[in-house]
Scaffold this active site. Structure first.
Site, PDB file in Angstrom:
ATOM      1  N   THR A  94     -11.019   5.499   6.566  1.00 27.89           N
ATOM      2  CA  THR A  94     -11.733   5.870   5.324  1.00 27.89           C
ATOM      3  C   THR A  94     -12.341   4.581   4.742  1.00 27.89           C
ATOM      4  OG1 THR A  94      -9.694   5.762   4.040  1.00 27.89           O
ATOM      5  CG2 THR A  94     -10.374   7.927   4.828  1.00 27.89           C
ATOM      6  N   THR A 136       4.050   6.365   5.222  1.00 31.67           N
ATOM      7  CA  THR A 136       2.954   5.403   5.260  1.00 31.67           C
ATOM      8  C   THR A 136       1.664   6.144   5.027  1.00 31.67           C
ATOM      9  OG1 THR A 136       1.664   3.977   6.667  1.00 31.67           O
ATOM     10  CG2 THR A 136       2.812   5.729   7.758  1.00 31.67           C
ATOM     11  N   GLU A 151      -7.547  -2.914   0.215  1.00 33.17           N
ATOM     12  CA  GLU A 151      -8.874  -2.920  -0.396  1.00 33.17           C
ATOM     13  C   GLU A 151      -9.129  -4.244  -1.120  1.00 33.17           C
ATOM     14  OE1 GLU A 151      -9.491   1.878  -0.838  1.00 33.17           O
ATOM     15  OE2 GLU A 151      -8.408   0.798  -2.382  1.00 33.17           O
ATOM     16  N   ASN A 180     -12.575   0.555  -5.862  1.00 33.17           N
ATOM     17  CA  ASN A 180     -11.903   1.717  -6.427  1.00 33.17           C
ATOM     18  C   ASN A 180     -12.553   2.269  -7.684  1.00 33.17           C
ATOM     19  OD1 ASN A 180      -9.608   2.394  -4.700  1.00 33.17           O
ATOM     20  ND2 ASN A 180      -9.170   0.228  -4.988  1.00 33.17           N
TER      21      ASN A 180
END
Lengths: 413, 413
Positions: free
Chosen positions: A158, A195, A285, A408
């Site tokens: 993703t 996870t 991220e 985000n």
């Protein structure tokens, strides 16, 4: 997806061998992403055992609930994974989507419905239109091939900036068995769960209850010891499939978790899961640095892990690492807030080999320059000794950068 | 300190009245900051009662330990606060610094050593050189004046972008009493503690044990219900001083926490503490939005507060708010990870008055445009109904922006 590849991406990738009895198909279903593969099918020969560990979220996704039900049978014939939509918090529609997918998958593999496993990753709260890809499953399963592990790793990404896959081998009796694994991250990564998504397959002949036992144990020190942002996904799934095909080459059937012949396999699996978990952290991220946090001298191992996670999840510690600032005062803060036994005046702290604090004070030999120099590295190691007992634990995280916020804050819009 | 003032700063400030029996002095001691006041002294007349709530960190600062010891006496004559250095994790040197400061402060006020209170805020782990300011205390105490509350608020700032002060009044018997309060933030702000630094004074004649009781209760729904980054400081201190001077104007002495004449005072104090707590949140490092999170329908009030804090502390929720993204899927995630009783299929979620999710699914009437529109506001209200029981709680936080990372990555360097 993020525009640029993490600077912590692996410098090289392994050649992935085949796992006898496991075949892979990928496709572009257009669920959310355009111009890339977003659908993965793994087909397993009859006799494949399965184990799984899932999120501890009280609001799990529909596929997680589906897998938990089927896991009790211990048998797997087909796994279907889509990226782009997590099918989480989708209520009745979510259950309808898993049912539709499972029926189509069972037909595609010519298998019983209770040998189907599903996973979904992506946006939460939007209905997953299973009809977008159920018609593809028959062809995918029929055309699946053994050597497509890297493609599999890419199809489940993703916001990951690089694919995550790794292989290992181990002796089992007089035979060498193979273990392949893939994973995806990259936010909502925290323990108290299995996870993110990770799928591991081996040709070793190991019975399902044994497989479950060794997977759960190996998870505690690998996937459950990493954290990116303390946020736990609704969809975290780690599954281990054992086709048993190595029995045809003479590998012994393992039906007891205490069987000493299993030791090399356990070690290899643990190392493989740790590599995958670290690949996830290193692709956290916005991550620019990997941080290893070891706590020693705690009252217990559990207490050590809680203190280590308090440090690893502290925004102030993570931003200091991002700023290459040897701000050990924030480590003290994070020890203090963990709520675990600690005595300020017994604490010692190291950055790498540099002891910055000793017995509750700045180390007499502390050099800001030396410590700052260390902080410029890609891989930072922080050690805290609580001076109270013999409990210890190690966890891994990454730094908290402006890019994390950018990724985000703009993910959906 | 941050360069620009938070967009959430108060549009106007109150005129601060005097508190009879309390006098204030401020000075530039050059502890860390240059060209600004960094030392505050409050001198109290004899007969002043004191209450305090402190950090729950297991590694508290030297001044916190010092105050805890003196609090048992219940009497205050002088408070000394410095900004720039927290005197935390400074071991033996830290205790020496508090001793030196306390001796000088007692001399300056002509008071007993056990009526001295101290607070320090700023960098952790660097020895505080008390000698830099102890010689100033005599003159400061002698020249202290009653009307300098705004200056007091400014002298205790660190990364705050605006000073925090507020006043209130309440009836006590046939008399009106005054309450003044100041506070400073702006990172390491999380419950499980008293608060950052906040000092409140009143002329109401209230006995120390009563004062402690009402302060502790008022804290739970104000300072202990706000969070900026989930990080708990080693130095959090909230103190309430009651000079009792209003007795000279006929206010009754209050010696019982259940005295019904105390009700208006309790309400006014609660409102004042909430205003200060929100001023802290609205000046959270890098904050651009205030977020109010209300959880209803929980099994208990305690459970509701834990779920609310799980949402408030989630980096993914906070970055979504920063990105003006009505990403309610992340709210579900944060409910799920809280570990409290929750049933996905009973959850409902509102942004403001807009119901975005109902009974575990996206609301049938959901409009992305309407929700996105709401997210552009300065003040966001999120409500979650768990549908399980009658427990409820409200907490406040701010968004997580790139500026938070910038401020905290560059704070020391």
């Amino acid at each position: 997806m993020s525009a640029s590849i993490s600077p912590l991406a692996p410098k090289s990738y392994p050649e992935m061998p085949e796992i006898a009895g496991a075949r892979i198909g990928v496709a572009e279903a257009g669920i959310k992403y355009k111009g890339r593969k977003d659908l993965l099918v793994m087909v397993f020969d009859e006799g494949t055992a399965v184990a799984g560990v899932f999120t501890r979220s009280r609001c799990p996704s529909a596929p997680v609930e589906f897998c938990r039900r089927n896991l009790s049978g211990g048998k797997a014939r087909i796994l279907v994974v889509n990226s782009g939509n997590a099918n989480a918090f989708t209520g009745r529609k979510g259950r309808e989507a898993t049912s539709l997918t499972a029926e189509a998958a069972a037909r595609a593999a010519g298998a019983e419905p209770d040998t189907v496993f599903l996973a979904s990753t992506g946006v939460i709260g939007e209905p997953l239109e299973a009809g977008r890809f159920t018609h593809l499953l028959g062809e995918l399963a029929a055309g699946a091939e053994a050597g497509r592990w890297e493609e599999a790793a890419r199809a489940i990404m993703t916001t990951d900036t690089y694919p995550k896959f790794v292989t290992a081998s181990a002796r089992l009796g007089d035979c060498t068995v193979t273990i392949n694994g893939i994973a995806k991250g990259a936010g909502m990564i925290a323990p108290d769960m299995a996870t993110m998504l990770s799928f591991v397959a081996t040709d070793a002949p190991i019975a399902a209850p044994v497989l479950q036992d060794i997977l759960a144990k190996a998870t505690a020190k690998t996937f459950n010891a990493v954290t990116v942002d303390s946020d736990t996904s609704t969809s975290d799934t780690l599954m281990l499939f054992a086709t048993g095909k190595a029995a045809e080459r003479g590998a012994p059937w393992i039906t007891d978790a205490k069987d000493s012949r299993l030791s090399p396999f356990k070690r290899a699996l643990g190392k493989l899961l740790k590599t995958l978990a670290l690949q996830v952290v290193r692709d956290g991220e916005g991550a620019r640095k990997q941080v290893e946090i070891t706590v020693t001298g705690a009252k217990s191992a559990r207490s050590a892990k809680r203190v280590a996670l308090s440090i690893a999840n502290s925004p102030l510690v993570k931003t200091a690492v991002a700023g290459e600032d040897a701000n050990w005062g924030r480590i003290v803060m994070a020890v203090g807030k963990a709520g675990e036994p600690a005595d300020r005046d017994l604490l010692s702290i190291w950055f790498g080999d540099i002891r910055v604090a000793f017995e509750g004070e700045r180390d007499p030999g502390y050099s800001e320059e030396q410590a700052s120099d260390y902080m410029r590295r890609d891989e930072i190691s922080i050690r805290v000794d609580l001076g109270l007992g013999r409990g210890s634990a190690t966890v891994w995280t990454c730094d908290l950068t402006k890019e994390y916020v950018a990724i985000n804050g703009d993910y959906r819009s």
